[in-house]
Design an enzyme around this catalytic site. Structure first.
Site, mmCIF file in Angstrom:
data_model
loop_
_atom_site.group_PDB
_atom_site.id
_atom_site.type_symbol
_atom_site.label_atom_id
_atom_site.label_comp_id
_atom_site.label_asym_id
_atom_site.label_seq_id
_atom_site.Cartn_x
_atom_site.Cartn_y
_atom_site.Cartn_z
ATOM 1 N N GLN A 212 -23.261 -29.732 9.468
ATOM 2 C CA GLN A 212 -24.263 -29.939 10.517
ATOM 3 C C GLN A 212 -25.574 -30.421 9.889
ATOM 4 O O GLN A 212 -26.006 -29.843 8.896
ATOM 5 C CB GLN A 212 -24.498 -28.630 11.255
ATOM 6 C CG GLN A 212 -23.293 -28.176 12.059
ATOM 7 C CD GLN A 212 -23.092 -28.997 13.312
ATOM 8 O OE1 GLN A 212 -23.955 -29.765 13.711
ATOM 9 N NE2 GLN A 212 -21.929 -28.864 13.917
ATOM 10 N N CYS B 269 -44.146 -41.850 12.632
ATOM 11 C CA CYS B 269 -43.661 -42.867 11.695
ATOM 12 C C CYS B 269 -44.130 -44.230 12.160
ATOM 13 O O CYS B 269 -43.958 -44.581 13.325
ATOM 14 C CB CYS B 269 -42.136 -42.824 11.650
ATOM 15 S SG CYS B 269 -41.399 -44.206 10.790
ATOM 16 N N TYR C 216 -11.463 -27.982 17.507
ATOM 17 C CA TYR C 216 -12.371 -28.972 16.904
ATOM 18 C C TYR C 216 -13.316 -28.243 15.940
ATOM 19 O O TYR C 216 -14.527 -28.357 16.030
ATOM 20 C CB TYR C 216 -13.208 -29.712 17.957
ATOM 21 C CG TYR C 216 -12.418 -30.275 19.108
ATOM 22 C CD1 TYR C 216 -11.926 -31.579 19.058
ATOM 23 C CD2 TYR C 216 -12.154 -29.501 20.242
ATOM 24 C CE1 TYR C 216 -11.200 -32.100 20.121
ATOM 25 C CE2 TYR C 216 -11.423 -30.016 21.298
ATOM 26 C CZ TYR C 216 -10.956 -31.310 21.234
ATOM 27 O OH TYR C 216 -10.250 -31.816 22.289
ATOM 28 N N ASP D 250 -15.572 -27.491 20.662
ATOM 29 C CA ASP D 250 -16.750 -28.264 20.251
ATOM 30 C C ASP D 250 -16.291 -29.688 19.938
ATOM 31 O O ASP D 250 -16.281 -30.116 18.791
ATOM 32 C CB ASP D 250 -17.369 -27.598 19.004
ATOM 33 C CG ASP D 250 -18.648 -28.288 18.529
ATOM 34 O OD1 ASP D 250 -19.143 -29.202 19.229
ATOM 35 O OD2 ASP D 250 -19.152 -27.917 17.454
ATOM 36 N N CYS E 190 -34.813 -43.493 15.510
ATOM 37 C CA CYS E 190 -35.467 -42.733 16.587
ATOM 38 C C CYS E 190 -35.621 -43.616 17.820
ATOM 39 O O CYS E 190 -35.876 -44.801 17.697
ATOM 40 C CB CYS E 190 -36.869 -42.298 16.156
ATOM 41 S SG CYS E 190 -36.870 -41.074 14.842
ATOM 42 N N GLU F 16 -8.457 -28.490 13.658
ATOM 43 C CA GLU F 16 -9.293 -29.642 13.331
ATOM 44 C C GLU F 16 -8.399 -30.770 12.828
ATOM 45 O O GLU F 16 -7.433 -30.537 12.113
ATOM 46 C CB GLU F 16 -10.322 -29.217 12.264
ATOM 47 C CG GLU F 16 -10.947 -30.287 11.419
ATOM 48 C CD GLU F 16 -11.817 -31.266 12.205
ATOM 49 O OE1 GLU F 16 -12.595 -30.836 13.085
ATOM 50 O OE2 GLU F 16 -11.704 -32.474 11.925
ATOM 51 N N CYS G 267 -21.638 -32.426 22.675
ATOM 52 C CA CYS G 267 -22.709 -33.353 22.276
ATOM 53 C C CYS G 267 -22.811 -34.497 23.282
ATOM 54 O O CYS G 267 -23.544 -35.454 23.068
ATOM 55 C CB CYS G 267 -22.470 -33.872 20.869
ATOM 56 S SG CYS G 267 -20.854 -34.622 20.658
ATOM 57 N N CYS H 129 -37.300 -49.220 14.034
ATOM 58 C CA CYS H 129 -36.181 -48.515 13.401
ATOM 59 C C CYS H 129 -35.145 -48.076 14.429
ATOM 60 O O CYS H 129 -35.480 -47.655 15.526
ATOM 61 C CB CYS H 129 -36.718 -47.307 12.640
ATOM 62 S SG CYS H 129 -35.442 -46.375 11.786
ATOM 63 N N CYS I 8 -38.981 -41.260 5.699
ATOM 64 C CA CYS I 8 -38.525 -41.058 7.080
ATOM 65 C C CYS I 8 -39.034 -39.723 7.609
ATOM 66 O O CYS I 8 -38.941 -38.693 6.942
ATOM 67 C CB CYS I 8 -37.008 -41.092 7.110
ATOM 68 S SG CYS I 8 -36.308 -40.534 8.666
HETATM 69 N N1 SAH Z 1 -17.880 -27.130 15.116
HETATM 70 C C1 SAH Z 1 -17.690 -28.031 14.012
HETATM 71 C C2 SAH Z 1 -18.015 -29.484 14.315
HETATM 72 C C3 SAH Z 1 -17.394 -30.060 15.491
HETATM 73 S S1 SAH Z 1 -17.652 -31.790 15.583
HETATM 74 C C4 SAH Z 1 -18.592 -27.646 12.872
HETATM 75 O O1 SAH Z 1 -19.627 -27.077 13.088
HETATM 76 O O2 SAH Z 1 -18.266 -27.977 11.735
HETATM 77 C C5 SAH Z 1 -16.116 -32.276 16.272
HETATM 78 C C6 SAH Z 1 -14.957 -32.154 15.309
HETATM 79 O O3 SAH Z 1 -13.775 -32.517 16.006
HETATM 80 C C7 SAH Z 1 -15.020 -33.071 14.108
HETATM 81 O O4 SAH Z 1 -14.886 -32.300 12.954
HETATM 82 C C8 SAH Z 1 -13.815 -34.024 14.294
HETATM 83 O O5 SAH Z 1 -13.218 -34.371 13.074
HETATM 84 C C9 SAH Z 1 -12.883 -33.179 15.126
HETATM 85 N N2 SAH Z 1 -11.900 -33.872 15.982
HETATM 86 C C10 SAH Z 1 -11.994 -35.082 16.569
HETATM 87 N N3 SAH Z 1 -10.944 -35.291 17.378
HETATM 88 C C11 SAH Z 1 -10.150 -34.198 17.293
HETATM 89 C C12 SAH Z 1 -8.918 -33.810 17.910
HETATM 90 N N4 SAH Z 1 -8.295 -34.617 18.768
HETATM 91 N N5 SAH Z 1 -8.413 -32.616 17.602
HETATM 92 C C13 SAH Z 1 -9.033 -31.779 16.733
HETATM 93 N N6 SAH Z 1 -10.202 -32.097 16.121
HETATM 94 C C14 SAH Z 1 -10.744 -33.285 16.395
#
Ligand code: SAH
Length: 462
Positions: free
Chosen positions: A286, A71, A315, A392, A80, A336, A419, A77, A163
């Site tokens: 995602q 790019c 999560y 996650d 990236c 969640e 992440c 930008c 992009c």
């Molecule tokens: N595995 C999920 C994405 C996880 S991303 C998927 O693939 O869809 C992290 C997630 O944690 C987000 O959706 C966010 O809203 C949630 N989150 C953030 N803080 C949290 C908490 N204290 N308890 C529960 N969920 C939470």
């Protein structure tokens, strides 16, 4: 070393944000866009006592790992950070970042990490991988309406409809909207005055289904001549959903609180593996479906289900991992914090005919300890048990109170998808200090050309 000094320096290292790092007589310089192995001329912009920030003026000798960015706006930008580094070296950098954090923050020995870490999972095609993009509209210096991306750290728009991370369909959609705006003299939103109509457009593309969603975010209740815009957009191959979302607040939040269908459906459909998802303008999904399938496939492999297990997916978002696991487990519980995501998770379970997944809205650090306490009350002398727990979390990782309950529930295996490898390392240190052992680590690149990296880890009860 002083501000405005111009120096010649060899780049020896890379910083957490992808910047090049060089040294002059022990004085450290951080230089954006410079690559390990480059010899560059740089101008000092900010000088502290032992380190400073410099701007690359010219490359005197390019590194063998430097590539021509795909790019032409890569340097300005904000999207990236490392397009100028060969993909192979990007992967190496990310893998080292993950293992480095596990060693430094987690206290794991390099010998152990070397033994248990599998090679980073890269992308086959490290461009055009994003299924979602949000483009701001505004004016350039000459008063011409443009769309593109924000420059790093500012809201100046770099005009670019092509992009390199997004799908190629974005371009036709953006050009269509721009020419419609020109024809009807529609003003883009101006953050300073709060005037103007079009703020952003959200575009989503289903990689498997080839369905397209366009959601126009506007600073009014409707779009004048909107039938004409719909007529133009609906001709684009794959168009499935055209919506508006009203956002009249002076804020950095892109989307409004709700949306309205102008044409077609309220959602597009896409797949990760065999599981089907309905994705509406406000749903989380995602952004790199190809790598997500690999990442969750790996999580599933680590979890190693036999079919009679009780699994918690903390999560869980819209239940992507939960539904993956539900295909192989006896019972899955997802937790969640965002209620709409749980609504999506329940709906996604239903459209896939999955009946063994149950979802709770709330904070993981409240729901799980609450469940554990309630169980003990209802079953005196017993305690709640999980066979497997998957987490996650967002960048900040897990609260210690949650980790404590996880340990009390004595799962045979814990799979941690992360992440941010720094908070991952901190949480692993706790878990490994409380009865668990690190069995596998693998980094997965979900976001090539950027410094972000995902990691999946398997822990087992000692
Ligand atoms: N595995 C999920 C994405 C996880 S991303 C998927 O693939 O869809 C992290 C997630 O944690 C987000 O959706 C966010 O809203 C949630 N989150 C953030 N803080 C949290 C908490 N204290 N308890 C529960 N969920 C939470």
């Amino acid at each position: 070393m002083q501000k405005n000094d111009v120096v010649k320096v060899t780049i020896e290292d890379i910083g957490v944000n992808g910047e090049g790092i060089g040294k002059i007589d022990g004085y450290t310089l951080f230089i954006k866009d410079a690559v390990i192995g480059d010899v560059v001329e740089a101008k000092i912009m900010k000088a502290k006592k032992n380190y400073g920030y410099a701007r690359m003026i010219q490359i005197i000798e390019p590194s063998k790992d430097r590539v021509e960015p795909k790019c032409k706006f890569a340097r300005q930008c904000g999207g990236c950070q490392i397009q100028q580094i060969s993909y192979e070296k990007q992967l190496e950098f990310k893998n080292r970042k993950v293992l480095g954090n596990l060693e430094r923050i987690g206290g794991f020995s390099p010998k152990l990490l070397e033994k248990i870490a599998d090679p980073i999972v890269g992308m086959e095609i490290p461009f055009h991988y994003r299924n979602k993009a949000q483009f701001p509209f505004g004016k350039d210096k000459n008063g011409v309406t443009v769309t593109g991306f924000y420059a790093g750290r500012t809201h100046d728009i770099i005009a670019n409809t092509d992009c390199a991370l997004g799908v190629e369909q974005n371009q036709e959609i953006l050009e269509t909207i721009l020419s419609f705006m020109e024809q009807y003299q529609m003003e883009p939103y101006d953050e300073k005055t709060g005037k103007g109509l079009l703020r952003h457009v959200l575009i989503r593309y289903g990689f498997t289904t080839k369905e397209i969603m366009v959601c126009l975010v506007i600073n009014a209740k409707k779009i004048p001549h909107c039938e004409r815009l719909v007529e133009l957009l609906q001709k684009i191959e794959g168009m499935t959903s055209i919506t508006i979302s009203v956002n009249q607040k002076n804020t950095n939040v892109i989307m409004g609180d709700s949306y309205e269908v102008l044409w077609g459906q309220a959602f597009i459909t896409d797949y990760i593996g065999e599981i089907k998802y309905q994705i509406s303008p406000l749903s989380f999904f995602q952004v790199n479906p190809v790598q997500t399938e690999k990442l969750y496939g790996l999580a599933l492999e680590y979890v190693d289900l036999k079919g009679d297990e009780t699994v918690w997916d903390l999560y869980c978002g819209i239940g992507t991992i939960s539904l993956f696991l539900a295909q192989k487990a006896k019972q899955v519980y997802g937790v969640e914090i965002i209620p709409q995501a749980i609504e999506d998770a329940r709906k996604n379970a239903q459209i896939n005919g999955i009946e063994n997944a149950k979802f709770y809205v709330g904070k993981a650090e409240e729901v799980l300890p609450g469940y554990y306490a309630d169980y003990a009350k209802a079953h005196p002398g017993e305690q709640a048990h999980a066979d497997v727990i998957v987490v996650d979390p967002p960048r900040k990782g897990c609260e210690e109170s949650l980790l404590e309950t996880m340990v009390q529930m004595q799962p045979e295996r814990i799979v941690y998808v992360s992440c941010d490898s720094a908070t991952l390392a901190r949480d692993l240190k706790y878990l490994c200090g409380n009865g668990y052992e690190l069995v596998k680590v693998r980094a997965v690149d979900q976001f090539s050309q950027t410094v972000h990296v995902e990691t999946v880890v398997l822990l087992s009860r000692k």
